[in-house]
Design an enzyme around this catalytic site. Structure first.
Site, PDB file in Angstrom:
ATOM      1  N   SER A 240      46.183  41.101  36.633  1.00 38.42           N
ATOM      2  CA  SER A 240      46.976  40.587  35.502  1.00 38.42           C
ATOM      3  C   SER A 240      47.175  39.075  35.607  1.00 38.42           C
ATOM      4  O   SER A 240      47.056  38.354  34.604  1.00 38.42           O
ATOM      5  CB  SER A 240      48.323  41.304  35.410  1.00 38.42           C
ATOM      6  OG  SER A 240      48.973  41.338  36.652  1.00 38.42           O
ATOM      7  N   HIS A 270      45.475  49.111  38.754  1.00 39.86           N
ATOM      8  CA  HIS A 270      46.502  48.046  38.804  1.00 39.86           C
ATOM      9  C   HIS A 270      47.829  48.648  38.310  1.00 39.86           C
ATOM     10  O   HIS A 270      48.300  49.626  38.879  1.00 39.86           O
ATOM     11  CB  HIS A 270      45.989  46.864  37.977  1.00 39.86           C
ATOM     12  CG  HIS A 270      46.759  45.588  38.129  1.00 39.86           C
ATOM     13  ND1 HIS A 270      47.581  45.317  39.178  1.00 39.86           N
ATOM     14  CD2 HIS A 270      46.821  44.480  37.330  1.00 39.86           C
ATOM     15  CE1 HIS A 270      48.116  44.109  39.030  1.00 39.86           C
ATOM     16  NE2 HIS A 270      47.669  43.587  37.908  1.00 39.86           N
ATOM     17  N   HIS A 316      45.914  48.693  48.979  1.00 36.82           N
ATOM     18  CA  HIS A 316      46.079  47.386  48.344  1.00 36.82           C
ATOM     19  C   HIS A 316      44.895  46.501  48.694  1.00 36.82           C
ATOM     20  O   HIS A 316      44.331  46.621  49.784  1.00 36.82           O
ATOM     21  CB  HIS A 316      47.381  46.712  48.803  1.00 36.82           C
ATOM     22  CG  HIS A 316      47.835  45.654  47.863  1.00 36.82           C
ATOM     23  ND1 HIS A 316      47.410  44.349  47.950  1.00 36.82           N
ATOM     24  CD2 HIS A 316      48.637  45.706  46.772  1.00 36.82           C
ATOM     25  CE1 HIS A 316      47.954  43.661  46.965  1.00 36.82           C
ATOM     26  NE2 HIS A 316      48.693  44.454  46.235  1.00 36.82           N
ATOM     27  N   ARG A 325      57.900  45.387  48.558  1.00 38.74           N
ATOM     28  CA  ARG A 325      58.467  45.761  47.248  1.00 38.74           C
ATOM     29  C   ARG A 325      58.740  47.268  47.225  1.00 38.74           C
ATOM     30  O   ARG A 325      59.669  47.743  46.589  1.00 38.74           O
ATOM     31  CB  ARG A 325      57.498  45.376  46.126  1.00 38.74           C
ATOM     32  CG  ARG A 325      57.229  43.874  46.052  1.00 38.74           C
ATOM     33  CD  ARG A 325      56.121  43.547  45.073  1.00 38.74           C
ATOM     34  NE  ARG A 325      54.857  44.188  45.422  1.00 38.74           N
ATOM     35  CZ  ARG A 325      53.775  44.179  44.662  1.00 38.74           C
ATOM     36  NH1 ARG A 325      53.797  43.557  43.493  1.00 38.74           N
ATOM     37  NH2 ARG A 325      52.656  44.781  45.063  1.00 38.74           N
ATOM     38  N   ASP A 373      53.960  50.554  43.450  1.00 43.19           N
ATOM     39  CA  ASP A 373      53.952  51.600  42.421  1.00 43.19           C
ATOM     40  C   ASP A 373      54.329  52.985  42.950  1.00 43.19           C
ATOM     41  O   ASP A 373      54.610  53.890  42.167  1.00 43.19           O
ATOM     42  CB  ASP A 373      52.562  51.677  41.770  1.00 43.19           C
ATOM     43  CG  ASP A 373      52.227  50.394  41.026  1.00 43.19           C
ATOM     44  OD1 ASP A 373      53.124  49.851  40.370  1.00 43.19           O
ATOM     45  OD2 ASP A 373      51.085  49.924  41.124  1.00 43.19           O
TER      46      ASP A 373
END
Ligand code: HAX
Length: 440
Positions: A240, A270, A316, A325, A373
């Site tokens: 992105s 993604h 990743h 995160r 995610d």
């Protein structure tokens, strides 16, 4: 069909040719990079510059040098909240400095003054078929806002290159300001649970998003602040961010560039991984009629891998450890009564225990640990946002903060039109046979 038949014949031949080249000569260098890197999505190729954030493979993201716990600790908190103003985070991303509470509130006030979403955008959303994916609506909504671009007006009128950043910042502030309203409009259109409307002037940017989604709950407002901060930026090579930067490098304005970035975010490798993750969780939960045993979970994970699918939320391209995160969302869950006992959160925790071992044994992924995610969807589910095909829009609202800050600096520093060079398979084969290629 003629083209289908023909490609069916030649794709396997070219695929074998590429595989042979990679197997025999993958580590041969073409200029500074190996043939593996040329084919392999340019992993570890250091050709992008940003000072806004940096992902260390072992320790994860730093925003302007600050770790996530430092950012959460140092940024000014919204009134009566445990999480910072997102406006403060944006100040930090853009300037590199921790804002005072007044500065953070001033950014929030800028956004508040610019939050109105014009009627034509609402109309674009309304005419789309009901089954349209929310990410399609999100990219369309951003593109529809392009009519507002200040950059285009100034560029047409004639503007010095050194000034490009000024209307880029202006456009960025306008776009970011409108995203909570736009996202909520998409939510209302898709799921008919609310009426499309404008921002509430009494709420901060993230609070507005939370409320407009219909969750009138202080805890969810705080979660939204955390979520937006965590998803804002992840240096500039992810799809992105890179897509936004690439399109922006042609001096396409903020709206064109951000819309392109969101189209990239919509891919399952993604940002769409957050919806896929929840889908996978629910599949496990339904299959076993509740929480599985560790053995059942490991067998199901292996089955997923053997059927050619990925375990969403794991792996990743850069990170080689658990994503911080993921950890801060996990900490939020553990600190929140109700959420920490939620059965789906317990399942997420079980997967955290089991999946890395299964992925390691399977032997393909370079990083068997969870990314951002793997945890985010279950929290939305808990607070009642159960339409999981909407989750990537939330990611997109957060990601806009980082890509807009980067685009402003791209123009500030006069970054060049991006235009890498391509080569043919035959050239690579020739250089491989010669033992490599050096720039003359
Ligand atoms: N499940 C199954 N296989 C996986 C995997 C996973 N979670 N992660 C990686 N692999 C496989 C890759 O598909 C690749 O297989 P092939 O050699 O057959 O192509 C192999 O392991 C090597 O991949 P890698 O070098 O470890 O990882 P990549 O840099 O190629 O890809 C991805 C990184 C994030 C795309 C990958 O780990 C993946 O597909 N993960 C699942 C989807 C996901 O969670 N995406 C979100 C990532 C975070 C993000 O950007 N959020 O927006």
């Amino acid at each position: 069909m003629i083209l289908h038949d023909k490609l069916n014949e030649i794709v396997p031949v070219w695929r074998d040719r590429a595989r042979k080249l990679l197997k025999e000569h993958g580590n041969v260098k073409v200029n500074d990079f190996t043939i593996d890197q040329v084919y392999g999505g340019m992993r570890d190729v250091e050709v992008l510059v940003t000072d806004i954030s940096y992902v260390d493979p072992a320790t994860g993201i730093r925003f302007r040098g600050y770790t996530i716990p430092e950012v959460l600790d140092k940024l000014p908190k919204a009134d009566g909240a445990t999480m910072p103003y997102v406006g403060g985070l944006y100040y930090l991303l853009l300037t590199g400095e921790i804002p005072t509470p007044e500065q953070a509130r001033a950014v929030e006030a800028e956004w508040q003054a610019r939050a109105f979403v014009p009627a034509h955008v609402e109309n674009v959303l309304r005419v789309m078929p009901d089954e349209t994916h929310p990410m399609t609506l999100f990219a369309q909504g951003i593109l529809a806002l392009q009519t507002e671009s200040q950059f285009v007006k100034r560029y047409r009128a004639g503007m010095k290159k050194d000034e490009y950043w000024i209307p880029t910042l202006e456009d960025s502030l306008n776009l970011i300001a409108k995203l909570p309203v736009l996202a909520a409009m998409i939510y209302c259109k898709k799921y008919s649970k609310c009426e499309m409307g404008q921002a509430d002037p009494n709420l901060d940017w993230a609070g507005n998003l939370a409320r407009r989604l219909g969750v009138a709950n202080k805890e969810y407002e705080d979660l939204t602040r955390l979520y937006m901060i965590l998803h804002s930026d992840h240096e500039s090579g992810n799809v992105s961010a890179h897509a936004t930067h690439l399109v922006g490098s042609a001096l396409s304005d903020v709206y064109y560039s951000a819309s392109a970035g969101m189209n990239g975010l919509a891919g399952p490798l993604h940002g769409l991984a957050n919806q896929e993750c929840l889908g996978w969780l629910l599949e496990v939960y339904q299959k076993f009629g509740g929480l599985p045993t560790d053995e059942q979970l490991a067998a199901f994970a292996l089955e997923t891998l053997q059927s050619g699918k990925v375990i969403p939320g794991y792996g990743h391209a850069v990170l080689r450890k658990t994503d911080p995160r993921y950890m801060s969302q996990r900490e939020f869950c553990l600190a929140t009564p109700g959420l920490r006992d939620d059965p789906l959160f317990k399942l997420v925790s079980m997967i955290f225990e089991v999946a890395p071992g299964v992925l390691t044994e399977h032997g393909k992924t370079k990083n068997p640990w969870p990314n951002v995610d793997a945890q985010s969807g279950v929290i939305q589910w808990y607070y009642g946002l159960r339409e999981w095909d909407f989750y990537t829009v939330l990611f997109g609202v957060g990601r806009a903060l980082g890509v807009m800050a980067n685009l402003t600096w791209d123009r500030g520093l006069g970054y060049a039109l991006e235009r890498p060079k391509s080569v043919t398979t035959a050239m690579l084969e020739k250089w491989a046979a010669e033992g490599g290629r050096k720039l003359s």
